[in-house]
Motif scaffolding. Structure first.
Motif, PDB file in Angstrom:
ATOM      1  N   HIS A  14       0.992  -1.132  -0.041  1.00  0.00           N
ATOM      2  CA  HIS A  14      -0.065   0.236  -0.167  1.00  0.00           C
ATOM      3  C   HIS A  14       0.777   1.279   0.073  1.00  0.00           C
ATOM      4  O   HIS A  14       0.413   2.210  -0.635  1.00  0.00           O
ATOM      5  N   LYS A  15       2.068   1.427   0.871  1.00  0.00           N
ATOM      6  CA  LYS A  15       2.865   2.289   0.758  1.00  0.00           C
ATOM      7  C   LYS A  15       3.404   2.768  -0.437  1.00  0.00           C
ATOM      8  O   LYS A  15       3.558   3.910  -0.987  1.00  0.00           O
TER       9      LYS A  15
ATOM     10  N   ASP B 292       0.917   4.261  -2.973  1.00  0.00           N
ATOM     11  CA  ASP B 292       0.699   5.574  -2.746  1.00  0.00           C
ATOM     12  C   ASP B 292       1.994   6.227  -3.180  1.00  0.00           C
ATOM     13  O   ASP B 292       1.576   7.316  -3.765  1.00  0.00           O
TER      14      ASP B 292
ATOM     15  N   VAL C 270       1.322   6.660  -7.190  1.00  0.00           N
ATOM     16  CA  VAL C 270       0.262   7.343  -7.541  1.00  0.00           C
ATOM     17  C   VAL C 270       0.648   8.876  -7.124  1.00  0.00           C
ATOM     18  O   VAL C 270       0.347   9.676  -8.349  1.00  0.00           O
ATOM     19  N   ALA C 271       1.266   9.162  -6.334  1.00  0.00           N
ATOM     20  CA  ALA C 271       1.745  10.413  -6.024  1.00  0.00           C
ATOM     21  C   ALA C 271       2.934  10.879  -7.150  1.00  0.00           C
ATOM     22  O   ALA C 271       2.729  12.085  -7.689  1.00  0.00           O
TER      23      ALA C 271
ATOM     24  N   CYS D 186       4.192  15.313  -3.626  1.00  0.00           N
ATOM     25  CA  CYS D 186       4.577  14.047  -3.987  1.00  0.00           C
ATOM     26  C   CYS D 186       6.049  13.620  -3.255  1.00  0.00           C
ATOM     27  O   CYS D 186       6.132  12.458  -2.554  1.00  0.00           O
TER      28      CYS D 186
ATOM     29  N   VAL E 163       5.143  12.427   0.423  1.00  0.00           N
ATOM     30  CA  VAL E 163       4.716  11.092   0.407  1.00  0.00           C
ATOM     31  C   VAL E 163       5.985   9.871   0.290  1.00  0.00           C
ATOM     32  O   VAL E 163       6.128   9.172   1.120  1.00  0.00           O
TER      33      VAL E 163
ATOM     34  N   HIS F 128       7.326   7.500   3.268  1.00  0.00           N
ATOM     35  CA  HIS F 128       7.163   6.100   3.170  1.00  0.00           C
ATOM     36  C   HIS F 128       8.311   5.430   2.776  1.00  0.00           C
ATOM     37  O   HIS F 128       8.960   4.365   3.150  1.00  0.00           O
TER      38      HIS F 128
END
Length: 290
Positions: free
Chosen positions: A197-198, A201, A204-205, A241, A244, A248
């Protein structure tokens, strides 16, 4: 507007990527000479964005970004050697001002270009030791002008945005490689749902910021009336971006991700610098509301 690269742009992307990968271990002066010889400074906005993304991916140490996107749009020409631009009255945090051959100054009389040796510039100590950031002391700068002003070229914001996207791409690639080989409880940690999931993310960013950065480049190339807003949107998205990817990326690598022996810390610092220079994401979102 056409959002897909044409054949020539794909060829350029591949050539830049291969060239940077082969030459990244060269001394800084040789790197800079290579870029000048290849004529990358003369590229149009979209092609320049392609080059800058790949240089951001490699944490390029040369004055290419400042020369192409800080000096050139302000002075209206390429410098004799390297260059940079000063957009605010305090002369704070000017990229590569301590080593530029020419410096373009935004003054009350308009843009003035001076020899770098004639402009007092003190290199500042920043968290990214590969980045040259300086304070410029020039008496004729426009007094009291904030960092975000109309004098900041759209190309400068776009350049920082797409370079930051390149840094974030490198962070994600390093993280993915790490979670595939690091084992816990007998399996790669990349198989854990929370890790997936990280990473998703981060991806996507990056894609969101990349699209907005290239949209900004397209509006500049076409002199679209939306170019100012597009540049601010690109800079804001790149800042979001990096936040994130920094959070992560650092967490998934663990503490060793910020050691000097690990490459990740270089790109984390470069991405963070891309957000802080010329205004953070929150500052550009506020500017969009005006």
């Amino acid at each position: 507007m056409e959002f897909e690269f044409d054949e020539d742009q794909r060829l350029l992307q591949r050539m830049v990527r291969e060239t940077v990968a082969k030459s990244r271990s060269l001394p800084e002066k040789q790197l800079w000479a290579t870029y000048l010889e290849l004529g990358w400074l003369e590229a149009g906005p979209v092609e320049l964005a392609i080059v800058l993304e790949e240089l951001g991916y490699a944490a390029d140490p040369t004055p290419f970004l400042a020369t192409a996107t800080w000096f050139a749009p302000l002075a209206g020409r390429l410098p004799r050697g390297s260059g940079t631009g000063v957009f605010d009255g305090a002369g704070r945090f000017v990229l590569d001002a301590d080593r530029a051959d020419e410096i373009a100054l935004l003054t009350s009389e308009g843009v003035v270009v001076r020899d770098g040796k004639d402009v007092p510039a003190e290199r500042l100590s920043v968290f990214d030791p590969t980045l040259h950031v300086a304070r410029v002391d020039a008496p004729d700068l426009v007094p009291g002008v904030p960092d975000l002003v109309a004098g900041v070229p759209d190309l400068a914001l776009m350049g920082l945005a797409v370079s930051t996207v390149g840094s974030c791409r490198r962070i994600l690639d390093l993280v993915v490689a790490h979670v595939k080989q690091r084992h816990q409880f007998g399996v790669p940690i990349g198989s854990f749902q929370a890790v997936k999931h990280k990473a998703a993310d981060m991806y996507v960013a990056i894609e969101r910021a990349k699209v907005l950065a290239y949209f900004s480049a397209l509006t500049i190339a076409e002199d679209d009336p939306r170019r100012g807003k597009a540049a601010a949107m690109a800079k804001a998205a790149a800042g979001d971006c990096q936040r994130v990817c920094f959070q992560h990326g650092f967490q998934l690598f663990g503490a060793m991700g910020y050691t000097w022996e690990n490459e990740l810390q270089i790109h984390l610092k470069r991405a963070k610098s891309g957000d802080l220079l010329l205004g953070t994401a929150s500052e550009h979102r506020k500017a969009l509301l005006v």
